[in-house]
Structures are given as structure tokens and as C-alpha cells.
Motif scaffolding. Structure first.
Motif, short mmCIF file in Angstrom:
data_model
loop_
_atom_site.label_atom_id
_atom_site.label_comp_id
_atom_site.label_asym_id
_atom_site.label_seq_id
_atom_site.Cartn_x
_atom_site.Cartn_y
_atom_site.Cartn_z
N ASN A 1 20.27 11.05 12.20
CA ASN A 1 19.94 10.74 10.80
C ASN A 1 19.19 11.89 10.14
OD1 ASN A 1 19.89 9.18 8.47
ND2 ASN A 1 17.99 8.13 9.02
N ASN A 2 19.73 13.10 10.29
CA ASN A 2 19.08 14.29 9.74
C ASN A 2 19.78 14.81 8.48
OD1 ASN A 2 21.43 15.33 10.82
ND2 ASN A 2 20.44 16.92 12.05
N GLY A 3 20.70 14.02 7.94
CA GLY A 3 21.41 14.45 6.74
C GLY A 3 22.65 15.26 7.00
N HIS A 4 23.03 15.36 8.27
CA HIS A 4 24.25 16.08 8.65
C HIS A 4 25.06 15.23 9.61
CE1 HIS A 4 22.98 19.79 6.75
NE2 HIS A 4 21.84 19.78 7.42
N PHE A 5 26.37 15.45 9.60
CA PHE A 5 27.23 14.74 10.55
C PHE A 5 27.22 15.38 11.92
CE2 PHE A 5 29.18 12.66 6.87
CZ PHE A 5 29.51 11.41 7.40
N TRP A 6 26.94 16.68 11.98
CA TRP A 6 27.08 17.40 13.24
C TRP A 6 25.98 18.45 13.35
CZ3 TRP A 6 30.63 15.90 16.81
CH2 TRP A 6 30.84 16.73 17.90
N GLY A 7 25.18 18.37 14.38
CA GLY A 7 24.13 19.35 14.56
C GLY A 7 23.09 19.29 13.45
N ASP A 8 22.52 20.44 13.15
CA ASP A 8 21.46 20.48 12.15
C ASP A 8 21.78 21.41 10.99
OD1 ASP A 8 21.30 22.89 13.45
OD2 ASP A 8 19.18 22.73 13.98
N LYS A 9 23.08 21.64 10.77
CA LYS A 9 23.45 22.51 9.65
C LYS A 9 24.71 21.98 8.97
CE LYS A 9 25.91 25.72 12.71
NZ LYS A 9 25.99 27.13 13.17
N LEU A 10 25.02 22.58 7.85
CA LEU A 10 26.15 22.15 7.04
C LEU A 10 27.47 22.28 7.78
CD1 LEU A 10 26.88 21.32 4.04
CD2 LEU A 10 27.36 23.75 3.67
N THR A 11 28.28 21.21 7.71
CA THR A 11 29.65 21.26 8.22
C THR A 11 30.58 20.58 7.21
OG1 THR A 11 29.37 19.21 9.51
CG2 THR A 11 29.02 21.31 10.68
N TYR A 12 31.86 20.70 7.47
CA TYR A 12 32.88 20.20 6.54
C TYR A 12 32.70 18.72 6.16
CZ TYR A 12 37.66 19.11 4.90
OH TYR A 12 38.75 18.68 4.19
N PRO A 13 32.43 17.81 7.11
CA PRO A 13 32.28 16.40 6.71
C PRO A 13 31.13 16.17 5.73
CG PRO A 13 32.55 16.56 9.08
CD PRO A 13 32.37 17.95 8.57
N ASP A 14 30.08 16.98 5.82
CA ASP A 14 28.97 16.85 4.86
C ASP A 14 29.47 17.07 3.43
OD1 ASP A 14 27.39 16.64 7.13
OD2 ASP A 14 26.58 18.67 6.97
N LEU A 15 30.32 18.06 3.25
CA LEU A 15 30.85 18.37 1.93
C LEU A 15 31.83 17.31 1.46
CD1 LEU A 15 31.38 22.23 2.25
CD2 LEU A 15 29.52 21.02 1.09
N THR A 16 32.62 16.78 2.39
CA THR A 16 33.55 15.71 2.05
C THR A 16 32.78 14.47 1.60
OG1 THR A 16 35.12 16.54 3.69
CG2 THR A 16 35.50 14.32 2.85
N MET A 17 31.75 14.11 2.35
CA MET A 17 30.95 12.94 2.00
C MET A 17 30.23 13.15 0.68
SD MET A 17 30.02 9.89 2.64
CE MET A 17 30.23 9.43 4.37
N LEU A 18 29.70 14.34 0.45
CA LEU A 18 29.02 14.62 -0.81
C LEU A 18 29.95 14.34 -1.99
CD1 LEU A 18 26.63 15.80 -2.45
CD2 LEU A 18 27.77 18.03 -2.24
N HIS A 19 31.18 14.81 -1.90
CA HIS A 19 32.14 14.60 -2.99
C HIS A 19 32.33 13.12 -3.27
CE1 HIS A 19 35.76 14.49 -5.35
NE2 HIS A 19 36.39 13.83 -4.40
N TRP A 20 32.52 12.32 -2.22
CA TRP A 20 32.81 10.91 -2.43
C TRP A 20 31.58 10.12 -2.85
CZ3 TRP A 20 37.37 8.81 -3.25
CH2 TRP A 20 38.49 9.57 -2.90
N ILE A 21 30.40 10.53 -2.40
CA ILE A 21 29.17 9.89 -2.88
C ILE A 21 29.06 10.06 -4.39
CG2 ILE A 21 26.64 10.00 -2.89
CD1 ILE A 21 26.79 10.86 0.06
N ARG A 22 29.25 11.28 -4.84
CA ARG A 22 29.11 11.57 -6.27
C ARG A 22 30.21 10.90 -7.08
NH1 ARG A 22 27.65 17.76 -7.31
NH2 ARG A 22 26.36 16.84 -8.94
N LEU A 23 31.40 10.88 -6.55
CA LEU A 23 32.51 10.22 -7.23
C LEU A 23 32.26 8.72 -7.31
CD1 LEU A 23 35.40 10.52 -8.44
CD2 LEU A 23 36.25 10.02 -6.15
N PHE A 24 31.87 8.12 -6.20
CA PHE A 24 31.61 6.68 -6.16
C PHE A 24 30.51 6.28 -7.12
CE2 PHE A 24 33.21 4.12 -2.32
CZ PHE A 24 34.50 4.49 -2.60
N GLU A 25 29.41 7.00 -7.09
CA GLU A 25 28.29 6.63 -7.95
C GLU A 25 28.66 6.80 -9.42
OE1 GLU A 25 24.99 8.87 -6.35
OE2 GLU A 25 24.46 7.16 -5.07
N GLY A 26 29.51 7.78 -9.71
CA GLY A 26 29.99 7.95 -11.07
C GLY A 26 30.85 6.78 -11.52
N LEU A 27 31.46 6.11 -10.56
CA LEU A 27 32.30 4.94 -10.85
C LEU A 27 31.50 3.64 -10.84
CD1 LEU A 27 35.43 5.89 -8.72
CD2 LEU A 27 35.31 5.86 -11.21
#
Length: 220
Positions: A155-181
Motif C-alpha cells: 500500500n505504498n501507492g505503486h503496483f510494483w516495488g517502490d517506483k513508477l510502473t506502467y500499471p500506475d499510469l493506467t490506473m491514474l488515467h482511469w481514476i481521473r476519468l471515473f471521477e470526472g464521470l
């Protein structure tokens, strides 16, 4: 697997409309990595008039020109994202990690895309109706599935390890899209923590809001 970006002298041209739309994560990747890229605006009318000029008759299309002058023309948004994620070092360090990270991203995408843009009931109506299949089945399953992955990683804000990875960016997009809806997510939950963590990285260079899914390149 070594990130190709360590010796990246490529320049990129992204062909898409002004809207962020299906190109938003691609544009985010190019921006965060700080590479040289250009947004080439193409209208829906231009696409329809000459589909044969595009790999699959649609956009987005990414054209990469490498240091030796060779070029790569790539269509399909998810294929472009996967390519850049590997090139920029956001798919782990082994083939196994890359496959796992792609699987998480694809599950995020298809779980939500199918319920937002393929379902018979318009997404605005589904969100507003507490008894809809979206609110009673799809959304709870999605949240439970990805909270499990995030909690497994500490629960450190990342899907894998302690740094940015692709799923983090995918989730960010859908969080922002969902909340906009109009979807309400738990502000203290693991999914929102991804948004807060990714939002805080310095690579945005003050442009975080400009790369909202509902924005356009005019804001960049």
C-alpha cells in the motif's frame, strides 16, 4: 530486460486529435520521460478521408525517429503504451515482471472500458443508478481486485516495488476519468493513494492538470 531509454536519442511524433482521449496515457509517458516529441493534430475528417495512410485506418499513431535515422510507425493505443513502457523502463527488469505488469494494466483497461464504453447502458446512467450492474458488480469487483494487488505491494501507492510502473499510469488515467464521470472513490483507499503518489512526482513539471483525460493539447 534493460530499459531502452538509457540510450534514447529518439524523437517522436504522435498523430491524434486535440483531445487527450485514447492518447492521454501515451502523451503522459512522453511528457514524464522528457523526450522530444510533437503532437501532430489530425481531425476525424482527415482520418476518414485517407484511412489508407494510417497503419490501421485510425489514430493514435506514433512515429519514432531514431538516432540513426530509421523510423518506427506504430498504431493501436495499447501497443504504443506497451512499447513506450518497455522502452522507458516502466515494465520491470525481467520478462516475467513485464508480463505481470502488462496483465495488471490490461485488466484495469478492459474491466473499465467494457463497462464504460461497450455496455448497453450509458455510463452516466449506470453511475447514477445505485442498483445498476456497474455499481453492484463491476465497480466493487474492480476495486477489490486492485486493492488486493496494491495491498500486496505494501500500500505504498505503486503496483510494483517502490517506483513508477506502467500499471500506475493506467490506473491514474482511469481514476481521473471515473471521477470526472461522477464515480466516488474512497479518499483513504489504496486506489486513491496511487493517484496521490503519481501526482506528486516531479516529472510533471507543473503540468499535471493539463494532462487530464478530459483536457486537450491546448492546455499543455
Amino acid at each position: 530486460m534493460t530499459a531502452q531509454s538509457l540510450n534514447n536519442d529518439s524523437t517522436f511524433v504522435l498523430h491524434y486529435m486535440k483531445a487527450m482521449g485514447r492518447a492521454v496515457t501515451i502523451r503522459v509517458m512522453l511528457h514524464l520521460k522528457g523526450v522530444k516529441y510533437t503532437n501532430k493534430v489530425i481531425t476525424a475528417e482527415e482520418v476518414a478521408a485517407d484511412r489508407a495512410a494510417l497503419p490501421f485506418g485510425q489514430v493514435p499513431v506514433l512515429i519514432e525517429t531514431k538516432a540513426d535515422g530509421t523510423t518506427l510507425e506504430l498504431g493501436e493505443s495499447l501497443a504504443i503504451e506497451h512499447y513506450l513502457a518497455e522502452k522507458f523502463g516502466w515494465l520491470g527488469s525481467t520478462a516475467e515482471e513485464a508480463a505481470t505488469l502488462k496483465s495488471i494494466s490490461l485488466n484495469i483497461y478492459f474491466s473499465l472500458y467494457n463497462n464504460c464504453f461497450v455496455a448497453k447502458t450509458p455510463i452516466h446512467e449506470a453511475i447514477a443508478d445505485p442498483t445498476s450492474a456497474f455499481n453492484t458488480k463491476a465497480l466493487p469487483l474492480f476495486i477489490a481486485t486492485h486493492e488486493r494487488w496494491l495491498l500486496k505491494n505494501g500500500n505504498n501507492g505503486h503496483f510494483w516495488g517502490d517506483k513508477l510502473t506502467y500499471p500506475d499510469l493506467t490506473m491514474l488515467h482511469w481514476i481521473r476519468l471515473f471521477e470526472g464521470l461522477g464515480v466516488k472513490l474512497d479518499e483513504d483507499g489504496p486506489i486513491k493513494k496511487v493517484e496521490k503518489t503519481v501526482k506528486a512526482i516531479e516529472e510533471w513539471k507543473g503540468k499535471y492538470e493539463a494532462f487530464h483525460p478530459f483536457s486537450s493539447i491546448d492546455a499543455i
